[in-house]
Write a protein that holds these residues in place. Structure first.
Motif, PDB file in Angstrom:
ATOM      1  N   ALA A  99      -7.843  -1.773  -3.847  1.00 14.49           N
ATOM      2  CA  ALA A  99      -8.089  -0.518  -3.497  1.00 14.49           C
ATOM      3  C   ALA A  99      -9.077  -0.220  -2.304  1.00 14.49           C
ATOM      4  N   ASN A 100      -9.895  -1.258  -2.019  1.00 11.75           N
ATOM      5  CA  ASN A 100     -10.374  -1.130  -0.496  1.00 11.75           C
ATOM      6  C   ASN A 100      -9.664  -1.199   0.644  1.00 11.75           C
ATOM      7  N   LEU A 101      -8.688  -1.856   0.678  1.00 10.02           N
ATOM      8  CA  LEU A 101      -7.680  -1.857   1.773  1.00 10.02           C
ATOM      9  C   LEU A 101      -6.973  -0.606   1.766  1.00 10.02           C
ATOM     10  N   LEU A 102      -6.585  -0.175   0.623  1.00 10.43           N
ATOM     11  CA  LEU A 102      -5.624   1.124   0.529  1.00 10.43           C
ATOM     12  C   LEU A 102      -6.557   2.350   1.150  1.00 10.43           C
ATOM     13  N   ARG A 103      -7.747   2.242   0.529  1.00 12.32           N
ATOM     14  CA  ARG A 103      -8.687   3.280   1.181  1.00 12.32           C
ATOM     15  C   ARG A 103      -8.941   3.426   2.587  1.00 12.32           C
ATOM     16  N   HIS A 104      -9.045   2.251   3.175  1.00  6.92           N
ATOM     17  CA  HIS A 104      -9.360   2.014   4.559  1.00  6.92           C
ATOM     18  C   HIS A 104      -7.917   2.577   5.428  1.00  6.92           C
ATOM     19  N   GLN A 105      -6.700   2.360   5.001  1.00  2.98           N
ATOM     20  CA  GLN A 105      -5.376   2.667   5.528  1.00  2.98           C
ATOM     21  C   GLN A 105      -5.230   4.094   5.280  1.00  2.98           C
ATOM     22  N   ARG A 106      -5.462   4.689   4.228  1.00  3.39           N
ATOM     23  CA  ARG A 106      -5.355   6.040   3.811  1.00  3.39           C
ATOM     24  C   ARG A 106      -6.292   6.812   4.610  1.00  3.39           C
ATOM     25  N   ARG A 107      -7.539   6.377   4.408  1.00  2.00           N
ATOM     26  CA  ARG A 107      -8.435   7.597   5.120  1.00  2.00           C
ATOM     27  C   ARG A 107      -9.143   7.212   6.268  1.00  2.00           C
ATOM     28  N   THR A 108      -9.102   5.914   6.895  1.00  2.61           N
ATOM     29  CA  THR A 108      -9.676   5.876   8.081  1.00  2.61           C
ATOM     30  C   THR A 108      -8.431   5.616   9.273  1.00  2.61           C
ATOM     31  N   ARG A 109      -7.583   4.939   8.674  1.00  5.39           N
ATOM     32  CA  ARG A 109      -6.484   4.861   9.759  1.00  5.39           C
ATOM     33  C   ARG A 109      -5.374   6.052   9.640  1.00  5.39           C
ATOM     34  N   GLY A 110      -5.453   6.990   8.636  1.00  3.70           N
ATOM     35  CA  GLY A 110      -4.670   7.966   8.444  1.00  3.70           C
ATOM     36  C   GLY A 110      -3.164   7.606   7.995  1.00  3.70           C
ATOM     37  N   MET A 111      -2.947   6.323   7.428  1.00  2.00           N
ATOM     38  CA  MET A 111      -1.653   6.310   6.985  1.00  2.00           C
ATOM     39  C   MET A 111      -1.293   7.098   5.608  1.00  2.00           C
ATOM     40  N   SER A 112       0.227   7.652   5.704  1.00  2.28           N
ATOM     41  CA  SER A 112       0.717   8.230   4.602  1.00  2.28           C
ATOM     42  C   SER A 112       0.913   7.139   3.278  1.00  2.28           C
ATOM     43  N   LEU A 113       1.040   7.796   2.166  1.00  4.78           N
ATOM     44  CA  LEU A 113       1.398   6.931   1.091  1.00  4.78           C
ATOM     45  C   LEU A 113       2.978   6.442   1.343  1.00  4.78           C
ATOM     46  N   GLU A 114       3.714   7.191   1.959  1.00  7.15           N
ATOM     47  CA  GLU A 114       5.142   6.973   2.392  1.00  7.15           C
ATOM     48  C   GLU A 114       5.104   5.596   3.245  1.00  7.15           C
ATOM     49  N   ARG A 115       4.390   5.526   4.118  1.00  8.93           N
ATOM     50  CA  ARG A 115       4.491   4.732   5.164  1.00  8.93           C
ATOM     51  C   ARG A 115       3.890   3.323   4.493  1.00  8.93           C
ATOM     52  N   VAL A 116       2.883   3.419   3.485  1.00  7.25           N
ATOM     53  CA  VAL A 116       2.330   2.256   2.664  1.00  7.25           C
ATOM     54  C   VAL A 116       3.603   1.656   1.786  1.00  7.25           C
ATOM     55  N   LYS A 117       4.498   2.510   1.496  1.00  9.58           N
ATOM     56  CA  LYS A 117       5.415   2.132   0.321  1.00  9.58           C
ATOM     57  C   LYS A 117       6.482   1.684   1.146  1.00  9.58           C
ATOM     58  N   ALA A 118       6.893   2.323   2.588  1.00  8.35           N
ATOM     59  CA  ALA A 118       7.817   1.721   3.438  1.00  8.35           C
ATOM     60  C   ALA A 118       7.510   0.211   3.771  1.00  8.35           C
ATOM     61  N   GLY A 119       6.246  -0.137   4.009  1.00  7.49           N
ATOM     62  CA  GLY A 119       5.908  -1.425   4.273  1.00  7.49           C
ATOM     63  C   GLY A 119       5.917  -2.426   3.216  1.00  7.49           C
ATOM     64  N   LEU A 120       5.689  -2.000   1.905  1.00  7.21           N
ATOM     65  CA  LEU A 120       5.762  -2.422   0.869  1.00  7.21           C
ATOM     66  C   LEU A 120       7.421  -3.131   0.641  1.00  7.21           C
ATOM     67  N   ASP A 121       8.237  -2.089   0.747  1.00  7.92           N
ATOM     68  CA  ASP A 121       9.776  -2.605   0.893  1.00  7.92           C
ATOM     69  C   ASP A 121      10.229  -3.539   1.900  1.00  7.92           C
ATOM     70  N   ASP A 122       9.526  -3.457   2.965  1.00  6.17           N
ATOM     71  CA  ASP A 122       9.936  -4.458   3.922  1.00  6.17           C
ATOM     72  C   ASP A 122       9.430  -5.741   3.381  1.00  6.17           C
ATOM     73  N   LEU A 123       8.348  -5.911   2.551  1.00  6.89           N
ATOM     74  CA  LEU A 123       7.835  -7.380   2.192  1.00  6.89           C
ATOM     75  C   LEU A 123       8.757  -7.781   0.963  1.00  6.89           C
ATOM     76  N   VAL A 124       9.149  -6.808   0.131  1.00  2.00           N
ATOM     77  CA  VAL A 124      10.101  -6.916  -0.977  1.00  2.00           C
ATOM     78  C   VAL A 124      11.555  -7.498  -0.326  1.00  2.00           C
ATOM     79  N   ALA A 125      11.772  -7.053   0.784  1.00  2.00           N
ATOM     80  CA  ALA A 125      13.199  -7.223   1.378  1.00  2.00           C
ATOM     81  C   ALA A 125      13.161  -8.732   1.478  1.00  2.00           C
ATOM     82  N   GLY A 126      12.206  -9.447   1.784  1.00  2.00           N
ATOM     83  CA  GLY A 126      12.047 -10.594   2.164  1.00  2.00           C
ATOM     84  C   GLY A 126      12.694 -11.691   0.926  1.00  2.00           C
TER      85      GLY A 126
END
Length: 222
Positions: free
Chosen positions: A191-218
């Motif tokens: 939760a603390n990392l996701l909060r940092h990404q979403r609120r401090t770095r301005g990442m969208s939830l779609e971007r987070v999910k796309a990054g997760l997809d890249d990890l799963v593709a491995g």
């Protein structure tokens, strides 16, 4: 352990550390003392939890008060205190209620999140759903994880997540270290990392999910 074999536990929330129910979709919480919950008490509990969740979504955790929750739920404030003890107990109960529904979805719900889809598709669907679930109650989850350095891992929910992913990963790639990879896939959704990404770095939830997809593709790579 199969998905259906994931152990369950549950009791009424207390004002201390969070206790997650890990139950099926239709199970009702049994109050202290072991007696079944009356229908009117169950209705009040659902109304209180729904009111609290709505107020948190609208105004944030810091603005939540027992009086406001009682007014929004249409019950006396004494009912809220008797049921949940104090504000902390109510906050943890809101977490528990959402967690119960989330676990029911990936253990027993329709595919691809629930049983019936290919393992790799279920891994991807689970991580997307967990991202949504974490983002939905971000402040509450950060508060819960701040209980202690190991709070996230002491929760029964983390063990359920890890076991679920480990089972699916082993089906996708039997030779892999499924236990390690399960932890590695869950790490970005603290939760603390996701909060940092979403609120401090301005990442969208779609971007987070796309990054997760890249990890799963491995996992599917030769």
């Amino acid at each position: 352990m199969s998905d259906a074999d994931t152990p369950g536990r549950g009791d009424a929330p207390s004002p201390g550390r969070r206790t997650l129910p890990l139950l099926g979709p239709d199970a009702e919480r049994t109050p202290r003392g072991g007696r079944a919950e009356r229908a009117d008490a169950a209705r009040n509990r659902r109304r209180i939890l729904a009111a609290a969740a709505d107020l948190i979504a609208a105004r944030g955790v810091g603005a939540l008060s027992m009086d406001e929750v009682a007014r929004a739920a249409g019950v006396g404030v004494g009912t809220v205190y008797r049921r949940f003890g104090d504000r902390a107990g109510l906050l943890y109960a809101v977490l528990d209620d959402r967690e119960r529904r989330f676990q029911a979805a990936f253990l027993q719900g329709p595919p691809p999140l629930g049983p019936g889809a290919e393992p790799l598709d279920r891994v991807r669907a689970f991580l997307h759903a967990l991202a949504d679930r974490t983002d939905e109650q971000l402040d509450l989850l950060v508060m819960a994880e701040a209980d202690s350095p190991d709070a996230r891992f002491d929760d029964g929910s983390y063990e359920v997540y890890r076991t679920h992913l480990e089972t699916l990963i082993a089906r996708v790639r039997p030779s892999a270290d499924a236990a390690y990879i399960a932890d590695a896939l869950l790490a970005p959704l603290a939760a603390n990392l996701l909060r940092h990404q979403r609120r401090t770095r301005g990442m969208s939830l779609e971007r987070v999910k796309a990054g997760l997809d890249d990890l799963v593709a491995g996992l599917a790579a030769p």
